[in-house]
Structures are given as C-alpha cells and as structure tokens.
Design a protein around this motif. Structure first.
Motif, mmCIF file in Angstrom:
data_model
loop_
_atom_site.group_PDB
_atom_site.id
_atom_site.type_symbol
_atom_site.label_atom_id
_atom_site.label_comp_id
_atom_site.label_asym_id
_atom_site.label_seq_id
_atom_site.Cartn_x
_atom_site.Cartn_y
_atom_site.Cartn_z
ATOM 1 N N SER A 92 32.118 37.090 35.296
ATOM 2 C CA SER A 92 33.180 37.331 36.276
ATOM 3 C C SER A 92 32.696 38.138 37.478
ATOM 4 O O SER A 92 33.331 38.109 38.538
ATOM 5 N N ASP A 93 31.588 38.848 37.333
ATOM 6 C CA ASP A 93 31.051 39.603 38.468
ATOM 7 C C ASP A 93 30.398 38.704 39.509
ATOM 8 O O ASP A 93 30.203 39.120 40.647
ATOM 9 N N ILE A 94 30.044 37.476 39.115
ATOM 10 C CA ILE A 94 29.323 36.624 40.068
ATOM 11 C C ILE A 94 30.020 35.288 40.309
ATOM 12 O O ILE A 94 29.456 34.409 40.963
ATOM 13 N N MET A 95 31.244 35.120 39.773
ATOM 14 C CA MET A 95 31.934 33.846 39.993
ATOM 15 C C MET A 95 33.441 34.062 40.136
ATOM 16 O O MET A 95 33.982 35.087 39.704
ATOM 17 N N THR A 96 34.098 33.117 40.779
ATOM 18 C CA THR A 96 35.550 33.084 40.852
ATOM 19 C C THR A 96 36.021 31.728 40.334
ATOM 20 O O THR A 96 35.253 30.765 40.311
#
Length: 254
Positions: A92-96
């Motif tokens: 979740s830190d690198i994608m939406t």
C-alpha cells in the motif's frame, strides 16, 4: 510500516494535539485522521500526518491499479480477493487501487434515471450498486468490505455482515439509501461512462489498467502475479516486501 507502529504513531499524534489544545473539530475517529490527504487536511492535521505517512502519499510515484469488474463474475472475484487486495495489503505504500463495478453491463436512460442490465442478472446489478455506494460512503474501508463480500459464498447476503465488521462507523441504512435512490443511480452511470471510455475498449472482465493504461502483456502479468508487476513498475526505493515475491496463478474471465 507495521500496523502496530502506525497505530502507535496515530495515538502519539492524538495525544500531542490534545495536550496542545489544538485537536481539530472533526467527526472522523482518530484512527482515520491520516487515512487520506483530504481527511487530514479537513481535520487540521495535514503536517503531522505527512510525517506518519511520509512514503504513502507520494502519489506521483505510486503504481495505480484500476479494476473494471462485475460483482458476481467468478474471474473478477478471484482476481480481487487473491491478487489485487492481498497485493495492496502488502504494497500500500507504493500502489493505489481504483475499483469500478460495472463491467459488461449495459445502461438505458429512462427519463432522468438509468436502467442497468447485467451479465449475471439482477443480483449482479444489485451487487454492483451496493459496492459502488460503499466506495462512495466508506472511504478506504470499502476495500476491506468489498473483499469480504467477494470472498463469501453469497456476495449479497454477506454485504451487511462485512460492512459491520470492517466499516462499523458507516450506517448500512445510508448505503442502502444510496443504492435505492438517485445518488446510486448517478454513481453507477458514472461507472458506465468511465468503463465506456476505456481505450482500447474492454473486451472482458476483469479488465485491468495500470496508471490509466491497458496493455495485454500487463493484463496477463497482473492476473498471474500482480505483486511482481507492481514491484517491477515502482520507480522509487522498493519496500522489503518486494523481495518476497508471489506465486503465479491461472487466469479466468467473464
């Protein structure tokens, strides 16, 4: 960031604001203050939440995965529950993530409203509408609720239970008011427009776009191992989770 560490930071933030007598007049529970940049700004804690989510809000770097799907499509349910949401939970830190429930449905305007015809019948139209209204009413919590529904034996019957478990602050009556009213009708119309505007036009569901674009290669890779795809596309410093990998899976369509 671990859940415990994040919750500890949020608690520290709440205590700091209370002690300084600057706690915001905000009806959002403290654990949701940093849920999104918009919520943080509305609650007056944007600067503090930026520190909590230092890597989370670099939206220009994160990989956006949009899923165009149907609530009762077996292939959609498989991808959402076994690929998309597990990957999102770990990365979740690198994608939406963007969910667009509509898929192969068709709409017809009748007066000021729209009627919808769905591939898997009226129940699917209802499931699409419930999930659309959940996305509008529940914020990020809708992802967990929808995953719970899609992983259940009966998607529709699971809806109120899943909502109570993963979005207890949201009134299910408000969701159903949206479903049965003009609001839900217009929201579904927007899903129809967004799906109809896809280039190239979608041929089946699940239909997956990455950063707003579709390629057949990325579709196939996403369905076999979305985790590996997101890690490979992210241009920033990769999180430790990206070294773990994920096994590939067979694909299915509707």
């Amino acid at each position: 960031m671990s859940v415990f560490k994040r919750e500890l930071q949020l608690l520290s933030l709440a205590l700091l604001l209370c002690v300084s007598a600057s706690a915001p007049l905000c009806d959002v529970p403290v654990q949701r203050w940093c849920e999104s940049e918009q919520t943080a700004q509305r609650c007056g804690v944007l600067d503090q939440c930026v520190q909590v989510n230092s890597s989370r809000w670099r939206s220009d770097e994160r990989v956006n995965v949009s899923l165009y799907y149907e609530s009762l499509c077996p292939g959609c349910r498989q991808f959402l529950t076994q690929q998309l949401m597990p990957t999102f939970a770990m990365l979740s830190d690198i994608m939406t993530v963007e969910l667009v429930p509509y898929g192969n449905a068709q709409e017809k305007q009748v007066g000021q409203k729209y009627q919808f015809l769905c591939q898997h019948g009226e129940d699917e139209c209802l499931g699409n509408m419930i999930e659309t209204c959940m996305l509008d009413k529940m914020g990020d919590a809708a992802y967990a609720v929808i995953t719970c529904m899609e992983a259940s034996t009966d998607v529709l019957k699971a809806a109120p239970t899943c909502a109570g478990l993963f979005s207890p602050d949201t009134s299910y009556a408000d969701v159903m008011s949206c479903v049965n009213g003009d609001e839900g009708n217009q929201l579904m119309h927007q899903n129809a427009k967004k799906t109809g505007a896809l280039q190239p036009p979608h041929q089946y569901v699940p239909w997956i776009t990455i950063n707003g674009k579709y390629t057949e290669d990325q579709q196939q890779t996403a369905q076999s191992s979305l985790f590996i795809l997101v890690c490979s596309l992210y241009q920033g410093e990769k999180p430790a989770a990206c070294t773990l990998g994920q096994k590939q899976m067979k694909t299915s369509y509707c």
